[in-house]
Design an enzyme around this catalytic site. Structure first.
Site, PDB file in Angstrom:
ATOM      1  N   GLY A  49       0.801  -1.188   0.104  1.00 39.23           N
ATOM      2  CA  GLY A  49       0.010   0.019   0.087  1.00 39.23           C
ATOM      3  C   GLY A  49       0.852   1.370   0.132  1.00 39.23           C
ATOM      4  CD  GLN A  54       3.955   5.500   2.729  1.00 39.91           C
ATOM      5  OE1 GLN A  54       3.063   4.769   2.231  1.00 39.91           O
ATOM      6  NE2 GLN A  54       5.092   4.836   2.855  1.00 39.91           N
ATOM      7  CB  CYS A 102       6.586   1.228   6.320  1.00 32.24           C
ATOM      8  SG  CYS A 102       6.006   2.979   5.993  1.00 32.24           S
ATOM      9  CG  LEU A 103       7.279   0.980   0.171  1.00 29.69           C
ATOM     10  CD1 LEU A 103       6.223   1.677  -1.050  1.00 29.69           C
ATOM     11  CD2 LEU A 103       8.227   0.019  -0.053  1.00 29.69           C
ATOM     12  CG  HIS A 144       0.986   0.316   7.509  1.00 31.82           C
ATOM     13  ND1 HIS A 144       1.802  -0.171   7.804  1.00 31.82           N
ATOM     14  CD2 HIS A 144       1.457   1.144   6.347  1.00 31.82           C
ATOM     15  CE1 HIS A 144       3.222   0.235   7.343  1.00 31.82           C
ATOM     16  NE2 HIS A 144       2.716   1.159   6.536  1.00 31.82           N
ATOM     17  CD  GLU A 145      -0.711   1.958   3.159  1.00 31.08           C
ATOM     18  OE1 GLU A 145      -0.189   3.204   3.093  1.00 31.08           O
ATOM     19  OE2 GLU A 145       0.159   0.996   3.314  1.00 31.08           O
ATOM     20  CG  HIS A 148       1.511   5.763   6.145  1.00 32.51           C
ATOM     21  ND1 HIS A 148       2.725   6.264   6.833  1.00 32.51           N
ATOM     22  CD2 HIS A 148       1.737   4.708   5.763  1.00 32.51           C
ATOM     23  CE1 HIS A 148       3.629   5.238   6.556  1.00 32.51           C
ATOM     24  NE2 HIS A 148       3.046   4.234   5.897  1.00 32.51           N
TER      25      HIS A 148
HETATM   26 ZN    ZN Z   1       4.087   2.594   5.462  1.00 32.02          ZN
END
Ligand code: ZN
Length: 182
Positions: A49, A54, A102-103, A144-145, A148
């Protein structure tokens, strides 16, 4: 379409609360291009995701997709979902521990407790209202998203930082050790 630069931990945008997208702007070329670029960026970096924070845009947009993903080889597949202005409601008290990465926190993994099931209400990329119930890994990625978009990263949700692992060490020492490892 373009692959966007991904903000890493420490960039203030990851700690901002993203602004909602007015529903009548969802179909605008600007928002549609951002969504396309987010999808391409998520796929390029094998993310499950990606939230708009991000990619340096504090708007309430996230994309989710899990197909054959080398970062999550055992994860169940999730078809592409575009999530705009999400409202996420935990369903029940039950939580489950599972590995997340996580990216924006490259090459790390940690165990994070999440609600096993959540309700999601949001808009899709056509501006249509969506309401669904998600369980297990899909519910985890949504949480998670959604975090963010509220300036929260998974590290904030860890109960015990001793599981925080570099991916190379994780592959050696943790892979397969806990059920539900993603
Ligand atoms: Zn993440």
């Amino acid at each position: 379409m373009a692959i966007l630069k991904v903000a890493r931990l420490g960039h203030p945008i990851l700690r901002q609360v993203a602004k909602p997208v007015p529903p009548d702007e969802i179909r605008s070329p600007e928002v549609q291009r951002l969504i396309d670029d987010m999808i391409e960026t998520m796929r390029e970096y094998d993310g499950a995701g990606l939230a708009a924070n991000q990619v340096h845009t504090a708007r309430q947009i996230a994309v989710i997709e899990v197909l054959a993903n080398p970062r999550y080889p055992d994860a169940p597949h999730i078809p592409l979902v575009v999530v705009i202005n999400p409202v996420v409601t935990p369903l029940g008290e039950e939580t489950e521990d599972g590995w997340e990465g996580c990216l924006s926190v490259p090459d790390m993994r940690g165990i994070v407790p999440r609600s096993r099931a959540v309700g999601l209400e949001c808009y899709d990329r056509d501006g249509q209202k969506v309401s669904l119930i998600a369980k297990d890994f899909f519910a985890r990625v949504i949480q998670h998203e959604h975090d963010h978009l509220n300036g929260i990263v998974y590290l904030d949700r860890m109960r015990d930082l001793s599981t925080l692992s570099h991916i190379a060490e994780w592959n050696k020492h943790w892979l397969g050790i806990r059920e539900q490892a993603d």
